[in-house]
Scaffold this active site. Structure first.
Site, mmCIF file in Angstrom:
data_model
loop_
_atom_site.group_PDB
_atom_site.id
_atom_site.type_symbol
_atom_site.label_atom_id
_atom_site.label_comp_id
_atom_site.label_asym_id
_atom_site.label_seq_id
_atom_site.Cartn_x
_atom_site.Cartn_y
_atom_site.Cartn_z
ATOM 1 N N ASP A 197 0.856 -1.171 0.000
ATOM 2 C CA ASP A 197 0.000 0.000 0.000
ATOM 3 C C ASP A 197 0.906 1.240 0.000
ATOM 4 O OD1 ASP A 197 -2.148 1.702 0.046
ATOM 5 O OD2 ASP A 197 -3.193 0.702 1.677
ATOM 6 N N GLU A 209 -10.454 7.016 4.531
ATOM 7 C CA GLU A 209 -9.348 6.559 5.380
ATOM 8 C C GLU A 209 -9.375 7.261 6.740
ATOM 9 O OE1 GLU A 209 -5.652 5.724 3.322
ATOM 10 O OE2 GLU A 209 -6.655 5.811 1.395
#
Ligand code: BGC
Ligand code: BGC
Length: 757
Positions: free
Chosen positions: A327, A531
């Site tokens: 990621d 997020e």
């Protein structure tokens, strides 16, 4: 040192082996390819077996070229000022990223669009990046371009925005998930992009977590089955060039200790094996070409540096053959955040040796190249391991057909993307609606309702209805108009002639108008975010919205509450209106879909994919909570609405159930007056078990269409693995296995026992 000097090495003989389009402008409209050459190197021959092409290409590559393949850079590094300004592609930064340190991949992160955000401009941009890479790398290796199409091709203005995964989870319908993923892949492919960072196979168990809505729900089997359907839909989309799907974020990302994104998770091996890993496994084993690694740490080890996860579980136990990608900036994080590496080369070595093939290293191509080179020089990483990683990346590129078809026809992109699959998006959103209260049959809206008041600030708000990861990373940026239908607009269009729909402008106005209304529909919700910014330490409806609903209830007229949110918000004073519809983040067709359900054009069939907490402080909350000795109401599973809850405009009965060691047979009927779709979940429970078992555990499910009055017997087989648990004491860590003994299988109010020997 640059990998090589590509420009000077681009000799005439090499040039003969491929087609280099004459000008950058030409490629925008052209559909070009690198045709097979009967006498060219093996790797350029389309008909040759992929494994041989990979081997042939690999042996021609320098170490620096291989190192570049393992890097993925954000497009924001080659646009405008190359420092996140966006804008037109910048030739000199392209030289660094695609020629001097020729990277294997480029990503458009959330919101990274071309200067003008249209499908055609996207395709033109991607073509141009590809053209630059092919032309200016010595061996003319195409890049693979990645994007987060997590609910439609959501960075692209004009693309149809599908419900976020949590809503698709509420459909309990692998077919709908499959088709939605295929629609997304078609849009992604039409803009020249080959790699989609979806689906999310994480579980939604902590309502505070900002990425709750990006999952299919709290249950491993539901999430795994739907993620597997999404992988299949994306990778075999009809009418599109091939797109690779990505199972993310592997593994154990979804329960950060305090509910904040990327805070380390501490979970037992039993919980990890039996609960958190199976959904990724199902999705991986449905053929996913790639897996994205969890950005967080699990049990004291960042997933990016975990040999256990990336090699032992993923490769050795599950047989995954594709590409692992980190990621965002996570290899560097091993040094800078986690501090388990003294410098960048050490960090790279940790990740690569654990089994990472490609680093999403969005900012620095040169540093990556030098870092991995240094790691090799220091003998921290072997060339063999690099060859293995690069082989996987090249294999994916060959399988995607990138060497043969590196470009798309940009002139066709607008037609392929703008407004595509809106019918499907509307059906998916309608199917995701979960009707939770319907006192006195307040819904569907009665044709005799002459005056409907629509209240609440989310009623006419396309941006929050679409949610995070829409045009921008955090949601639709200011100044951008997202095409789509709001709930207010959907209601206006659906209301029968003669029914007046009045929008209340303020809370006071709403309360005043409600007194003279036949029905008030109040739309509440939460702001779009993504997020960490979407984390919510108190996942409840905001006080002003609670107060609004409370005063509307006091009007004495019927009130229907519609919730537009990525998670079940504690309702507090807003609880108890006659109608309650959970709409999730239904996307650009959401207004039509919600109205379809409110007015009864669609009979609601959605079921809760998660649990709805009664009170703040109950998080994490999920139905598979294990038994404890405190009998207090907040100590055992006591949700406002349970996992699986959901009403319909018809009624159903479960008439009979038989079970054997492979599955169950259930007879269900539609006992009401309307056709409907019924979710049939089968749960297993243990009268006695060796290790703690939840009161029930989903082991199979299906969705059946039942006409009014129809009976149907369906057989549902369960995978034995759904029953497996990690044996042993508190330190139990062995392979999960199915315990012997009695299992009770339940569907609706019917159940049967089976003894497994
Ligand atoms: C997210 C990923 C995403 C990546 C690229 C990360 O911050 O965790 O889900 O794929 O960014 O945008
Ligand atoms: C990108 C996102 C990414 C995030 C990670 C943003 O700048 O646009 O795609 O997930 O950074 O922090």
């Amino acid at each position: 040192m640059p990998a090589n000097e590509p420009r000077t090495r681009l000799t005439r003989s090499r040039l003969r082996n491929l087609v280099v389009l004459a000008t950058a402008a030409a490629c925008a409209a052209a559909v070009a390819s690198v045709p097979a050459q009967a006498d060219g190197p093996l790797y350029t021959r389309a008909g040759a077996p992929v494994d041989l092409r990979v081997k042939d290409l690999l042996k021609r590559m320098t170490l620096d070229e291989k190192i570049g393949q393992m890097d993925q850079i954000a497009v924001a590094r080659i646009q405008g000022d190359c420092e996140w300004s966006g804008g037109a592609l910048n030739e000199s930064c392209m030289k660094t990223v695609l020629a001097d340190y020729p990277v294997g991949s480029v990503i458009s992160g959330g919101g990274m669009a071309p200067a003008k955000n249209t499908p055609q401009d996207w395709a033109t941009m991607v073509n141009a990046v590809q053209k630059y890479a092919i032309t200016n790398s010595r061996l003319h290796i195409p890049i693979v371009y990645g994007v987060d199409g997590v609910h439609g091709h959501n960075n692209v203005l004009g693309a149809t925005i599908f419900p976020h995964q949590i809503g698709l989870g509420a459909t309990w319908d692998p077919g709908t998930v499959h088709d939605s993923a295929a629609a997304t892949a078609r849009a992604v492919a039409a803009t020249g992009i080959d790699w989609n960072f979806a689906p999310v196979a994480d579980l939604a168990r902590d309502q505070r977590w900002g990425r709750y809505y990006e999952t299919y729900g709290e249950d491993p089997l539901l999430a795994g089955t739907l993620a597997a359907a999404a992988v299949d839909g994306a990778e075999h989309a009809k009418g599109a060039k091939r797109v690779a799907a990505t199972v993310k974020h592997f593994g154990g990302y979804s329960e950060p200790a305090n509910g904040h994104d990327r805070v380390p998770a501490d979970v037992s091996i039993r919980y990890l094996q039996d609960t958190l890993l199976p959904s990724y496994k199902q999705a991986v084993q449905s053929g996913a070409k790639s897996v994205m690694v969890n950005s967080g740490a699990v049990n004291g080890v960042p997933a990016t540096a975990s040999t256990y996860l990336l090699t032992k579980v993923l490769r050795q136990q599950w047989g995954f053959k594709g590409v692992t990608v980190s990621d965002w900036e996570d290899v560097r994080a091993l040094q800078t955040r986690y501090k388990i590496a003294a410098d960048y080369p050490e960090a790279i070595a940790l990740a690569v040796n654990a089994g990472l093939d490609m680093a999403m290293e969005p900012y620095f191509a040169k540093e990556w190249s030098q870092g991995l080179r240094t790691a090799v020089d220091r003998r921290l990483v072997s060339q063999r391991r690099i060859d293995e990683a690069v082989s996987r990346i090249l294999k994916m590129k060959f399988e995607l057909g990138l060497f043969e078809h590196p470009y798309v026809d940009a002139a066709k992109a607008d037609a392929a993307v703008n407004g595509a699959d809106t019918g499907l998006a509307r059906t998916a959103a309608a199917e995701s609606q979960v009707l939770l209260r319907n006192e006195g049959g307040v819904l569907p809206v009665s044709p005799s309702a002459k005056r409907i008041v629509v209240a609440g600030s989310y009623a006419d708000d396309i941006n929050d209805q679409a949610g995070g990861w829409t045009i921008g990373w955090q949601g639709v940026p200011d100044g951008v108009t997202l095409p789509g239908t709001t709930i207010l607009k959907g209601i206006r269009e659906a209301a029968p002639a003669g029914t007046e729909v009045v929008q209340a402008k303020t809370a006071d106005d709403a309360v005043a108008q409600a007194k003279n209304a036949d029905l008030t529909i109040v739309v509440v919700g939460e702001k779009a975010a993504a997020e960490g910014a979407a984390d919510s330490p108190r996942p409840e409806l905001a006080a002003d919205q609670q107060a609004l609903v409370k005063s509307l209830k006091a009007s004495g007229k019927p009130v229907v509450t519609v919730v537009v949110a990525g998670r079940p918000l504690v309702l507090g004073d807003a609880e108890g209106t006659q109608g309650l519809l959970m709409s999730w983040l239904p996307g650009t067709e959401g207004g039509h879909a919600v109205a379809d359900v409110l007015f009864g054009k669609v009979n609601p069939s959605g079921r809760m994919p998660v649990s709805w907490p009664r009170n703040i402080g109950d998080e994490p909350m999920y139905y598979q909570q294990l038994p404890g000795t405190n009998g207090g109401p907040e100590s055992s599973y006591d949700p406002l609405y349970a996992f699986g809850a959901g009403l319909s405009y018809t009624t159903y009965s479960f008439d009979a159930l038989t079970a054997d060691t492979k599955g169950v047979k259930v007879t269900v009927s539609n006992t009401g007056a309307r056709d409907g779709d019924l979710v049939v979940p089968v749960y297993a429970s243990r009268p006695v078990s060796d290790v703690l078992a939840p009161a029930r555990k989903l082991v199979a499910f299906t969705k059946v269409h039942l006409r009014a009055g129809e009976h149907r017997t369906v057989r549902l087989d369960f995978a034995k693995s759904a029953l497996a648990v990690t044996p042993g004491d508190i330190d139990g860590s062995g392979t999960p296995r199915v315990e012997r003994g009695t299992y009770t299988f339940t569907a609706g109010d019917k159940s049967a026992d089976v003894v497994l020997r």
